[in-house]
Design a protein around this motif. Sequence first.
Motif, PDB file in Angstrom:
ATOM      1  N   GLY A   7       5.581 -11.726   1.924  1.00 22.30           N
ATOM      2  CA  GLY A   7       5.855 -10.744   3.217  1.00 22.30           C
ATOM      3  C   GLY A   7       6.395  -9.468   2.981  1.00 22.30           C
ATOM      4  O   GLY A   7       6.754  -8.664   4.100  1.00 22.30           O
ATOM      5  N   ASP A   8       6.737  -9.136   1.608  1.00 21.17           N
ATOM      6  CA  ASP A   8       7.403  -7.592   1.343  1.00 21.17           C
ATOM      7  C   ASP A   8       6.189  -6.587   2.019  1.00 21.17           C
ATOM      8  O   ASP A   8       5.072  -6.707   2.006  1.00 21.17           O
ATOM      9  N   ASP A   9       7.033  -5.417   2.629  1.00 20.11           N
ATOM     10  CA  ASP A   9       6.179  -4.482   2.848  1.00 20.11           C
ATOM     11  C   ASP A   9       5.929  -3.515   1.966  1.00 20.11           C
ATOM     12  O   ASP A   9       6.724  -3.213   1.053  1.00 20.11           O
ATOM     13  N   PHE A  10       4.683  -2.903   1.448  1.00 25.87           N
ATOM     14  CA  PHE A  10       4.381  -2.002   0.644  1.00 25.87           C
ATOM     15  C   PHE A  10       3.912  -0.600   1.317  1.00 25.87           C
ATOM     16  O   PHE A  10       3.167  -0.619   2.455  1.00 25.87           O
ATOM     17  N   PRO A  11       3.971   0.514   0.643  1.00 23.83           N
ATOM     18  CA  PRO A  11       3.290   1.739   1.507  1.00 23.83           C
ATOM     19  C   PRO A  11       1.843   1.672   1.311  1.00 23.83           C
ATOM     20  O   PRO A  11       1.265   0.899   0.585  1.00 23.83           O
ATOM     21  N   PRO A  12       1.180   2.387   2.348  1.00 28.43           N
ATOM     22  CA  PRO A  12      -0.435   2.238   2.515  1.00 28.43           C
ATOM     23  C   PRO A  12      -0.780   3.109   1.055  1.00 28.43           C
ATOM     24  O   PRO A  12      -0.127   3.848   0.267  1.00 28.43           O
ATOM     25  N   VAL A  13      -1.952   2.570   0.692  1.00 30.06           N
ATOM     26  CA  VAL A  13      -2.642   3.277  -0.441  1.00 30.06           C
ATOM     27  C   VAL A  13      -2.996   4.682   0.133  1.00 30.06           C
ATOM     28  O   VAL A  13      -3.280   4.732   1.478  1.00 30.06           O
ATOM     29  N   THR A  14      -3.485   5.478  -0.905  1.00 24.34           N
ATOM     30  CA  THR A  14      -3.834   6.993  -0.191  1.00 24.34           C
ATOM     31  C   THR A  14      -5.373   7.148  -0.563  1.00 24.34           C
ATOM     32  O   THR A  14      -5.763   6.797  -1.744  1.00 24.34           O
ATOM     33  N   VAL A  15      -6.236   7.324   0.129  1.00 23.98           N
ATOM     34  CA  VAL A  15      -7.785   7.364   0.000  1.00 23.98           C
ATOM     35  C   VAL A  15      -8.398   8.929   0.528  1.00 23.98           C
ATOM     36  O   VAL A  15      -7.458   9.410   1.403  1.00 23.98           O
TER      37      VAL A  15
END
Length: 104
Positions: free
Chosen positions: A42-50
């Motif tokens: 459930g850890d939050d990660f930053p969004p990927v960049t596309v």
Amino acid sequence: MQVIPLEAIVMAKDDGKLFHTQPRAFINHEVATEYAGAMQEGDDFPPVTVFTEDHIQYWLADGFHRYYAAKKLGFIEIPGEVHTGGLREAQFYAAGANRTHGLR
């Protein structure tokens, strides 16, 4: 930010030519596995960049290990920060992305 289908994310042209967006020589699968475990907890990660020109195909520019972690878990989508542009813009972004962050 929007949710991007993993199947819409590309990192290389599918014509046998080396037009990759990944600036690293390889993906560290141990890190991707570690990220997958953290995502599962459930850890939050930053969004990927596309980058996209048509909102059908998205060139991955940052977040390669997060992408592989999500695939490892069987996710069908991932949060993404979407910019206008194609392969060239994604490559330029990717080349500079790890200057401020990246693998430990």
